[in-house]
Motif scaffolding. Structure first.
Motif, mmCIF file in Angstrom:
data_model
loop_
_atom_site.group_PDB
_atom_site.id
_atom_site.type_symbol
_atom_site.label_atom_id
_atom_site.label_comp_id
_atom_site.label_asym_id
_atom_site.label_seq_id
_atom_site.Cartn_x
_atom_site.Cartn_y
_atom_site.Cartn_z
ATOM 1 N N LEU A 40 -26.347 1.346 10.803
ATOM 2 C CA LEU A 40 -25.756 0.339 11.690
ATOM 3 C C LEU A 40 -24.347 0.792 12.101
ATOM 4 C CD1 LEU A 40 -26.498 -3.186 10.153
ATOM 5 C CD2 LEU A 40 -27.144 -2.382 12.426
ATOM 6 N N PRO A 41 -24.027 0.780 13.378
ATOM 7 C CA PRO A 41 -22.654 1.123 13.778
ATOM 8 C C PRO A 41 -21.664 0.095 13.222
ATOM 9 C CG PRO A 41 -24.142 1.180 15.659
ATOM 10 C CD PRO A 41 -24.894 0.543 14.533
ATOM 11 N N TYR A 42 -20.558 0.583 12.700
ATOM 12 C CA TYR A 42 -19.562 -0.339 12.151
ATOM 13 C C TYR A 42 -18.167 0.192 12.344
ATOM 14 C CZ TYR A 42 -19.586 2.607 7.841
ATOM 15 O OH TYR A 42 -19.503 3.623 6.936
ATOM 16 N N ASN A 43 -17.272 -0.744 12.409
ATOM 17 C CA ASN A 43 -15.876 -0.452 12.658
ATOM 18 C C ASN A 43 -15.060 -0.876 11.440
ATOM 19 O OD1 ASN A 43 -13.844 0.474 14.458
ATOM 20 N ND2 ASN A 43 -13.223 -1.649 14.798
ATOM 21 N N ILE A 44 -14.457 0.090 10.783
ATOM 22 C CA ILE A 44 -13.668 -0.209 9.587
ATOM 23 C C ILE A 44 -12.322 -0.818 9.982
ATOM 24 C CG2 ILE A 44 -12.312 0.851 7.722
ATOM 25 C CD1 ILE A 44 -15.045 0.751 6.833
ATOM 26 N N LYS A 45 -12.018 -1.949 9.349
ATOM 27 C CA LYS A 45 -10.715 -2.593 9.479
ATOM 28 C C LYS A 45 -10.076 -2.595 8.089
ATOM 29 C CE LYS A 45 -11.320 -4.116 13.799
ATOM 30 N NZ LYS A 45 -10.456 -3.788 14.947
ATOM 31 N N PRO A 46 -9.305 -1.572 7.751
ATOM 32 C CA PRO A 46 -8.752 -1.514 6.392
ATOM 33 C C PRO A 46 -7.858 -2.714 6.083
ATOM 34 C CG PRO A 46 -8.547 0.607 7.483
ATOM 35 C CD PRO A 46 -8.942 -0.380 8.535
ATOM 36 N N VAL A 47 -8.019 -3.241 4.893
ATOM 37 C CA VAL A 47 -7.169 -4.319 4.377
ATOM 38 C C VAL A 47 -6.562 -3.796 3.088
ATOM 39 C CG1 VAL A 47 -7.080 -6.709 3.581
ATOM 40 C CG2 VAL A 47 -8.680 -6.065 5.405
ATOM 41 N N ASN A 48 -5.347 -3.310 3.159
ATOM 42 C CA ASN A 48 -4.705 -2.660 2.017
ATOM 43 C C ASN A 48 -4.252 -3.721 1.024
ATOM 44 O OD1 ASN A 48 -3.099 -1.239 0.212
ATOM 45 N ND2 ASN A 48 -2.381 0.190 1.786
ATOM 46 N N ILE A 49 -5.060 -3.917 -0.011
ATOM 47 C CA ILE A 49 -4.774 -4.992 -0.957
ATOM 48 C C ILE A 49 -3.536 -4.697 -1.810
ATOM 49 C CG2 ILE A 49 -7.154 -5.779 -0.978
ATOM 50 C CD1 ILE A 49 -7.592 -4.319 -3.596
ATOM 51 N N SER A 50 -3.166 -3.420 -1.925
ATOM 52 C CA SER A 50 -1.946 -3.099 -2.671
ATOM 53 C C SER A 50 -0.694 -3.521 -1.914
ATOM 54 C CB SER A 50 -1.891 -1.602 -2.983
ATOM 55 O OG SER A 50 -1.773 -0.844 -1.791
ATOM 56 N N LYS A 51 -0.838 -3.742 -0.617
ATOM 57 C CA LYS A 51 0.274 -4.217 0.209
ATOM 58 C C LYS A 51 0.193 -5.712 0.500
ATOM 59 C CE LYS A 51 1.082 0.127 2.704
ATOM 60 N NZ LYS A 51 1.174 0.738 4.054
ATOM 61 N N GLY A 52 -0.809 -6.374 -0.030
ATOM 62 C CA GLY A 52 -0.947 -7.804 0.179
ATOM 63 C C GLY A 52 -1.524 -8.186 1.527
ATOM 64 N N GLU A 53 -2.188 -7.239 2.202
ATOM 65 C CA GLU A 53 -2.708 -7.548 3.535
ATOM 66 C C GLU A 53 -3.860 -8.559 3.506
ATOM 67 O OE1 GLU A 53 -1.448 -3.241 5.503
ATOM 68 O OE2 GLU A 53 -3.565 -3.772 5.338
ATOM 69 N N GLN A 54 -4.399 -8.807 2.310
ATOM 70 C CA GLN A 54 -5.471 -9.796 2.187
ATOM 71 C C GLN A 54 -4.957 -11.223 2.338
ATOM 72 O OE1 GLN A 54 -4.116 -8.010 -0.175
ATOM 73 N NE2 GLN A 54 -4.399 -8.826 -2.230
ATOM 74 N N PHE A 55 -3.629 -11.387 2.388
ATOM 75 C CA PHE A 55 -3.048 -12.718 2.513
ATOM 76 C C PHE A 55 -2.573 -13.034 3.927
ATOM 77 C CE2 PHE A 55 -2.372 -11.477 -1.967
ATOM 78 C CZ PHE A 55 -3.073 -12.491 -2.584
ATOM 79 N N THR A 56 -2.813 -12.145 4.866
ATOM 80 C CA THR A 56 -2.375 -12.412 6.232
ATOM 81 C C THR A 56 -3.219 -13.533 6.833
ATOM 82 O OG1 THR A 56 -3.884 -10.802 7.221
ATOM 83 C CG2 THR A 56 -1.698 -9.995 6.538
ATOM 84 N N PRO A 57 -2.639 -14.343 7.709
ATOM 85 C CA PRO A 57 -3.415 -15.432 8.330
ATOM 86 C C PRO A 57 -4.653 -14.929 9.059
ATOM 87 C CG PRO A 57 -1.068 -15.725 8.733
ATOM 88 C CD PRO A 57 -1.221 -14.374 8.102
ATOM 89 N N GLU A 58 -4.545 -13.749 9.672
ATOM 90 C CA GLU A 58 -5.680 -13.213 10.418
ATOM 91 C C GLU A 58 -6.863 -12.934 9.490
ATOM 92 O OE1 GLU A 58 -1.899 -12.510 12.501
ATOM 93 O OE2 GLU A 58 -2.607 -12.017 10.467
ATOM 94 N N PHE A 59 -6.570 -12.368 8.307
ATOM 95 C CA PHE A 59 -7.660 -12.082 7.383
ATOM 96 C C PHE A 59 -8.177 -13.355 6.726
ATOM 97 C CE2 PHE A 59 -9.282 -10.740 3.137
ATOM 98 C CZ PHE A 59 -10.379 -10.048 3.599
#
Length: 231
Positions: free
Chosen positions: A24-43
């Motif tokens: 399946l074609p897929y587009n990776i959107k990295p979420v760097n959890i060591s930088k806290g990117e999992q807490f952004t409103p967008e995510f």
């Protein structure tokens, strides 16, 4: 096209393994959890529990626009149903796969995760916690070893149950386990390790988690059907 919000953890690997297996074609959107990117409103709008992985299916079957899904088990189930791959159509076969998928989600993953935390990341060594989670991980390895005594894969043919379990066995040494103590599990592990799609998924991880200075929010990578190009 699948947008995959991903970081290089066992739960993230589950989904890249599936996508590589199916092409399946897929587009990776990295979420760097060591930088806290999992807490952004967008995510958080996609994954309200602030955990990776999550996906957005840009072309769901109902044709009603993008569909977002969080939780790795739910993602595997959705993608298996979307592609009619790696989960049986018959009720008994499906039940076998789903119960072992949920066994991983409710047992192997959380217990091995706590094991890894107290063994490798906790600010102080707590012998009680370490012993508790190492022993429970050992017990769960034993359950899987016994299950694999008379079969090649966890639930009949190779399935999303295997894809869910395998990444949590990869860090066995850090979890205080020796695969030699679980011969059936070791045979299964080595068989899956040799799969080309699994090897591609783990090679992909090395390309994502290499440059901490890169602005991960603006980085995406297109994968699937053998294509590996920066987007």
């Amino acid at each position: 096209m699948i947008d995959l919000y991903y970081w290089t953890t066992p739960n993230g690997h589950k989904i890249t393994i599936f996508l590589e297996e199916t092409g399946l074609p897929y587009n990776i959107k990295p979420v760097n959890i060591s930088k806290g990117e999992q807490f952004t409103p967008e995510f958080l709008a996609i994954s309200p529990n602030n955990r990776i992985p999550a996906i957005v299916d840009l072309g769901p079957a109902d044709g009603k626009g993008p569909l977002s899904i969080f939780e790795s088990g739910a993602i595997l189930q959705y993608l298996a149903e979307k592609t009619s791959r790696f989960v049986p159509a018959d009720p008994r076969g499906r039940a076998e796969v789903m119960q072992w998928l949920f066994w991983q989600m409710g047992g192997l993953g959380p217990m091995a995760g706590q094991n890894g935390h107290f063994n490798n990341y906790a600010p102080e060594k707590l012998p009680y916690a370490i012993n508790r989670y190492v022993k429970e991980t050992e017990r769960l390895y034993g359950v899987l070893d016994e299950r694999l005594a008379d079969r090649e894969f966890v639930a009949g043919d190779y399935s999303i149950a295997d894809m869910a379990c395998y990444p949590w066995i990869v860090p066995h040494e850090r979890h205080g386990q020796k695969l030699a103590d679980f011969p059936n599990l070791k045979r299964w592990f080595e068989r899956i390790q040799r799969r080309e799609a699994v090897q591609r998924a783990y090679a992909l991880a090395k390309t994502i988690n290499t440059a901490p200075t890169v602005n991960q929010e603006s980085k995406s990578v297109l994968f699937g059907q053998g294509r590996r190009t920066k987007a």
